[in-house]
Design a protein around this motif. Structure first.
Motif, PDB file in Angstrom:
ATOM      1  N   THR A 255     -51.172   8.145  26.564  1.00  0.00           N
ATOM      2  CA  THR A 255     -49.760   7.761  26.572  1.00  0.00           C
ATOM      3  C   THR A 255     -49.068   8.360  25.356  1.00  0.00           C
ATOM      4  N   PRO A 256     -47.957   9.072  25.535  1.00  0.00           N
ATOM      5  CA  PRO A 256     -47.205   9.552  24.365  1.00  0.00           C
ATOM      6  C   PRO A 256     -46.823   8.384  23.467  1.00  0.00           C
ATOM      7  N   ALA A 257     -47.264   8.400  22.233  1.00  0.00           N
ATOM      8  CA  ALA A 257     -47.106   7.258  21.337  1.00  0.00           C
ATOM      9  C   ALA A 257     -45.645   6.865  21.141  1.00  0.00           C
ATOM     10  N   GLU A 258     -44.737   7.852  21.170  1.00  0.00           N
ATOM     11  CA  GLU A 258     -43.328   7.549  20.893  1.00  0.00           C
ATOM     12  C   GLU A 258     -42.700   6.673  21.984  1.00  0.00           C
ATOM     13  N   LEU A 259     -43.252   6.717  23.215  1.00  0.00           N
ATOM     14  CA  LEU A 259     -42.683   5.914  24.294  1.00  0.00           C
ATOM     15  C   LEU A 259     -42.897   4.426  24.077  1.00  0.00           C
ATOM     16  N   ALA A 260     -43.958   4.064  23.344  1.00  0.00           N
ATOM     17  CA  ALA A 260     -44.290   2.649  23.135  1.00  0.00           C
ATOM     18  C   ALA A 260     -43.933   2.155  21.745  1.00  0.00           C
ATOM     19  N   SER A 261     -43.380   3.023  20.899  1.00  0.00           N
ATOM     20  CA  SER A 261     -43.022   2.587  19.544  1.00  0.00           C
ATOM     21  C   SER A 261     -41.737   1.778  19.579  1.00  0.00           C
ATOM     22  N   ARG A 262     -41.577   0.870  18.629  1.00  0.00           N
ATOM     23  CA  ARG A 262     -40.396   0.002  18.610  1.00  0.00           C
ATOM     24  C   ARG A 262     -39.100   0.793  18.451  1.00  0.00           C
ATOM     25  N   ASP A 263     -39.142   1.879  17.713  1.00  0.00           N
ATOM     26  CA  ASP A 263     -37.917   2.627  17.422  1.00  0.00           C
ATOM     27  C   ASP A 263     -37.436   3.457  18.608  1.00  0.00           C
ATOM     28  N   TYR A 366     -44.827 -18.878  38.586  1.00  0.00           N
ATOM     29  CA  TYR A 366     -46.069 -19.487  38.094  1.00  0.00           C
ATOM     30  C   TYR A 366     -47.033 -19.744  39.248  1.00  0.00           C
ATOM     31  N   GLY A 367     -46.508 -20.260  40.354  1.00  0.00           N
ATOM     32  CA  GLY A 367     -47.342 -20.541  41.510  1.00  0.00           C
ATOM     33  C   GLY A 367     -47.994 -19.291  42.063  1.00  0.00           C
ATOM     34  N   ALA A 368     -47.221 -18.209  42.152  1.00  0.00           N
ATOM     35  CA  ALA A 368     -47.763 -16.951  42.656  1.00  0.00           C
ATOM     36  C   ALA A 368     -48.858 -16.417  41.744  1.00  0.00           C
ATOM     37  N   LEU A 369     -48.633 -16.483  40.433  1.00  0.00           N
ATOM     38  CA  LEU A 369     -49.599 -15.947  39.473  1.00  0.00           C
ATOM     39  C   LEU A 369     -50.899 -16.756  39.458  1.00  0.00           C
ATOM     40  N   THR A 370     -50.761 -18.064  39.427  1.00  0.00           N
ATOM     41  CA  THR A 370     -51.945 -18.907  39.252  1.00  0.00           C
ATOM     42  C   THR A 370     -52.786 -19.020  40.525  1.00  0.00           C
ATOM     43  N   THR A 371     -52.222 -18.725  41.672  1.00  0.00           N
ATOM     44  CA  THR A 371     -52.989 -18.792  42.920  1.00  0.00           C
ATOM     45  C   THR A 371     -53.460 -17.425  43.404  1.00  0.00           C
ATOM     46  N   SER A 372     -52.983 -16.365  42.801  1.00  0.00           N
ATOM     47  CA  SER A 372     -53.394 -15.021  43.229  1.00  0.00           C
ATOM     48  C   SER A 372     -54.793 -14.710  42.718  1.00  0.00           C
ATOM     49  N   GLU A 373     -55.513 -13.912  43.496  1.00  0.00           N
ATOM     50  CA  GLU A 373     -56.908 -13.607  43.158  1.00  0.00           C
ATOM     51  C   GLU A 373     -57.172 -12.104  43.056  1.00  0.00           C
ATOM     52  N   ASN A 374     -56.139 -11.307  43.090  1.00  0.00           N
ATOM     53  CA  ASN A 374     -56.320  -9.862  42.931  1.00  0.00           C
ATOM     54  C   ASN A 374     -56.534  -9.526  41.450  1.00  0.00           C
ATOM     55  N   ALA A 375     -56.963  -8.312  41.181  1.00  0.00           N
ATOM     56  CA  ALA A 375     -57.185  -7.871  39.796  1.00  0.00           C
ATOM     57  C   ALA A 375     -55.860  -7.775  39.061  1.00  0.00           C
ATOM     58  N   LYS A 376     -55.836  -8.242  37.809  1.00  0.00           N
ATOM     59  CA  LYS A 376     -54.613  -8.204  37.011  1.00  0.00           C
ATOM     60  C   LYS A 376     -54.925  -7.758  35.582  1.00  0.00           C
ATOM     61  N   VAL A 377     -54.144  -6.806  35.104  1.00  0.00           N
ATOM     62  CA  VAL A 377     -54.266  -6.294  33.732  1.00  0.00           C
ATOM     63  C   VAL A 377     -52.907  -6.456  33.063  1.00  0.00           C
ATOM     64  N   SER A 378     -52.883  -7.026  31.868  1.00  0.00           N
ATOM     65  CA  SER A 378     -51.616  -7.221  31.156  1.00  0.00           C
ATOM     66  C   SER A 378     -51.655  -6.528  29.798  1.00  0.00           C
ATOM     67  N   VAL A 379     -50.480  -6.116  29.350  1.00  0.00           N
ATOM     68  CA  VAL A 379     -50.338  -5.482  28.034  1.00  0.00           C
ATOM     69  C   VAL A 379     -49.054  -5.976  27.386  1.00  0.00           C
ATOM     70  N   VAL A 380     -49.135  -6.411  26.134  1.00  0.00           N
ATOM     71  CA  VAL A 380     -47.936  -6.716  25.359  1.00  0.00           C
ATOM     72  C   VAL A 380     -47.624  -5.480  24.526  1.00  0.00           C
ATOM     73  N   THR A 381     -46.518  -4.843  24.834  1.00  0.00           N
ATOM     74  CA  THR A 381     -46.158  -3.610  24.125  1.00  0.00           C
ATOM     75  C   THR A 381     -45.102  -3.834  23.051  1.00  0.00           C
ATOM     76  N   GLY A 382     -44.474  -4.989  23.043  1.00  0.00           N
ATOM     77  CA  GLY A 382     -43.437  -5.276  22.052  1.00  0.00           C
ATOM     78  C   GLY A 382     -43.380  -6.759  21.776  1.00  0.00           C
ATOM     79  N   ASN A 383     -42.284  -7.394  22.187  1.00  0.00           N
ATOM     80  CA  ASN A 383     -42.106  -8.822  21.967  1.00  0.00           C
ATOM     81  C   ASN A 383     -42.518  -9.607  23.209  1.00  0.00           C
ATOM     82  N   ALA A 384     -43.197 -10.722  23.005  1.00  0.00           N
ATOM     83  CA  ALA A 384     -43.560 -11.626  24.100  1.00  0.00           C
ATOM     84  C   ALA A 384     -43.403 -13.048  23.580  1.00  0.00           C
ATOM     85  N   TYR A 385     -42.248 -13.639  23.889  1.00  0.00           N
ATOM     86  CA  TYR A 385     -41.910 -14.951  23.339  1.00  0.00           C
ATOM     87  C   TYR A 385     -41.965 -16.022  24.423  1.00  0.00           C
ATOM     88  N   GLY A 386     -42.532 -17.165  24.074  1.00  0.00           N
ATOM     89  CA  GLY A 386     -42.490 -18.336  24.930  1.00  0.00           C
ATOM     90  C   GLY A 386     -42.988 -18.073  26.337  1.00  0.00           C
TER      91      GLY A 386
END
Length: 497
Positions: A255-263, A366-386
């Motif tokens: 991944t080009p690093a500049e695409l994920a940088s905060r600036d 929430y219901g869809a996420l917690t009952t789904s059984e497919n593969a899931k990958v998550s990434v926090v690339t910046g801010n993730a609040y609450g």
């Protein structure tokens, strides 16, 4: 009993109908000539545009309406049903013909559509519905109301078993609007499609162009069928097939690093860089631009992707964003398609926080996420609040593998809000050595770093921006065989752990 003159008259009408039908079926299959003759696409031209050349076979070809007239041109049903190949794969379709009684929907049309859906389910192949109808045949009374209910029953029985795609090149009015909205995907034409439940002459309001419900909106009808064919290339034929695989997977690209940088963060380009080549197909871009959703091949495996776009409404999880995310999560779960979630937003929208609809939309996601059984990958690339973190990136709501970039910020609230709420007493007008900016930096470093999330197991690894795509490809490949059924021990019949 019928007398001989009535019998002969019926035979004559049937012969005329048959001759008319054969003439229509056998006329020139050149789509350009059909468009030129009719001043644009008609039902037959739409069939030719959708299917591989020469593969479409019609079902129920000679079914006529109840009480149909003697005129052969008006006798046939206003819906054409059949099957053929799209990209070499079996696909079923029904096409409403607005040139016949304005595409009026009746009980016989419902029977043809229901029979087609049953065939598609039994043979495990997608259904494409091309809607162009002003509504119901009101002369049928209660029969047509029951007909709507029967088609809706068949649609919902098929959902999650085979993909359903609704195409709106013309008018989609009355109950047909509800039927089209119940499909997995809706495609419309900007400024040409007409979409309404209550007719404009009754409501006094102009009809929508369908973009408010459309997953994909195109410029013209030529592009419409290209996009339908493209979308079908990403979808499995049925729920037992699992996610589609590409013949040309791409592995060796960072991944080009500049695409994920905060600036210089660019959510759209970041999502495109994660996908193989230019394979990303965006969905619901007009409905919820603050949340990018779509399908793409990642390491050769078709995946669903949803990503906050902080350049639009701060990437908030608005009502529209929650609805879009829920729809994607449920579809991917039904068909075993891996889901990639990229979190970078301020969380929930304070402008909608008092809305009852908002809490309902969040609960549905929430219901869809917690009952789904497919593969899931998550990434926090910046801010993730609450709730933004819980909805998009938390292992507690279903993520199998969770990553965070080194400079990401994960916290119950933003550093600005946290300092104002908890540390405001540490700021004194007479003490210039302690500033609000310093406290916010301290909160970010000590209370909102990805290290805290990793220590408590909510993040599996903290990675550098250039590692983003390789790590996602690796995780998706590892999870590709994820099954809902735990393997059984060979000798003892116990579930393995």
């Amino acid at each position: 009993m019928e007398n001989s003159s009535q019998s002969e008259r019926k035979k004559s009408v049937l012969g005329a109908i048959t001759a008319n039908k054969l003439a229509e079926m056998l006329k020139n299959i050149d789509i350009s000539s059909i468009k030129e003759t009719n001043g644009g696409y008609n039902a037959r031209a739409r069939i030719l545009a959708l299917f591989d050349m020469g593969t479409f076979a019609e079902t129920g070809a000679y079914i006529v309406r109840r009480g149909s007239s003697d005129d052969p041109a008006e006798a046939f049903e206003s819906v054409i049903t059949g099957y053929g190949a799209v990209g070499g794969r079996l696909v079923y379709a029904f096409v409403q013909d607005i040139s016949r009684m304005k595409g009026a929907f009746d009980s016989i049309a419902a029977e043809k559509i229901n029979t087609l859906i049953d065939l598609a389910v039994r043979n495990g192949a997608p259904v494409v519905g091309i809607f162009d109808s002003c509504g119901a045949s009101v002369y049928e009374g209660v029969r047509v109301m029951a007909a709507y209910g029967s088609v809706m029953t068949h649609i919902f029985a098929a959902r999650g078993i085979i993909p359903l795609i609704a195409v709106i090149p013309g008018v989609c009015g009355g109950g047909m609007a509800a039927l089209a909205s119940s499909f997995d995907f809706v495609l419309s034409i900007d400024g040409q499609s007409e979409f309404y439940v209550v007719p404009p002459f009754i409501s006094g309001e102009a009809s929508s162009d369908g973009s408010s419900v459309a997953d994909i909106t195109v410029a013209d009808e030529d592009e419409l069928y290209v996009r339908v064919r493209e979308l079908l290339g990403y979808l499995p034929s049925n729920c037992s097939e699992g996610s589609r695989m590409s013949d040309t997977p791409v592995y060796d690209r960072e991944t080009p690093a500049e695409l994920a940088s905060r600036d210089s963060y660019d959510a759209k380009r970041l999502v495109a860089s994660i996908a193989d080549g230019e394979s990303f197909v965006g969905l619901r871009q007009r409905i919820s631009p603050e949340l990018i959703t779509g399908l793409a091949y990642v390491g050769g495996i078709c995946c669903g992707i949803m990503a906050n776009d902080p350049s639009v409404k701060n990437g908030d999880m608005t009502v529209a964003a929650c609805r879009s995310a829920e729809k994607l999560v449920r579809f991917c779960d039904s068909f075993g398609i891996p889901l990639i979630a990229i979190a970078n937003g301020t969380g929930v929208s304070d402008k909608e926080s008092d809305s009852a609809e908002y809490s309902s939309a969040i609960a549905a996601l929430y219901g869809a996420l917690t009952t789904s059984e497919n593969a899931k990958v998550s990434v926090v690339t910046g801010n993730a609040y609450g709730m933004g973190f819980t909805l998009m990136a938390s292992k507690a709501t279903g993520a199998d593998i969770a990553f965070a970039l080194t400079d990401s910020c994960i916290s119950p609230m933003s550093p600005e809000s946290a300092v104002a709420f908890l540390w405001n007493d540490r700021i004194c007008d007479n003490d210039v050595t302690v500033t609000r900016e310093q406290l916010e930096k301290e909160w970010r470093e000590n209370n909102a770093s990805p290290n805290d999330a990793a220590l408590c197991g909510q993040v599996d690894d903290i990675i550098a921006p250039h590692e983003l795509r390789p790590r996602i490809v690796s995780a998706v490949s590892m999870l590709a065989a994820k099954s809902r059924i735990v393997p059984v021990h060979r000798r003892e019949g116990r579930r393995s752990r």
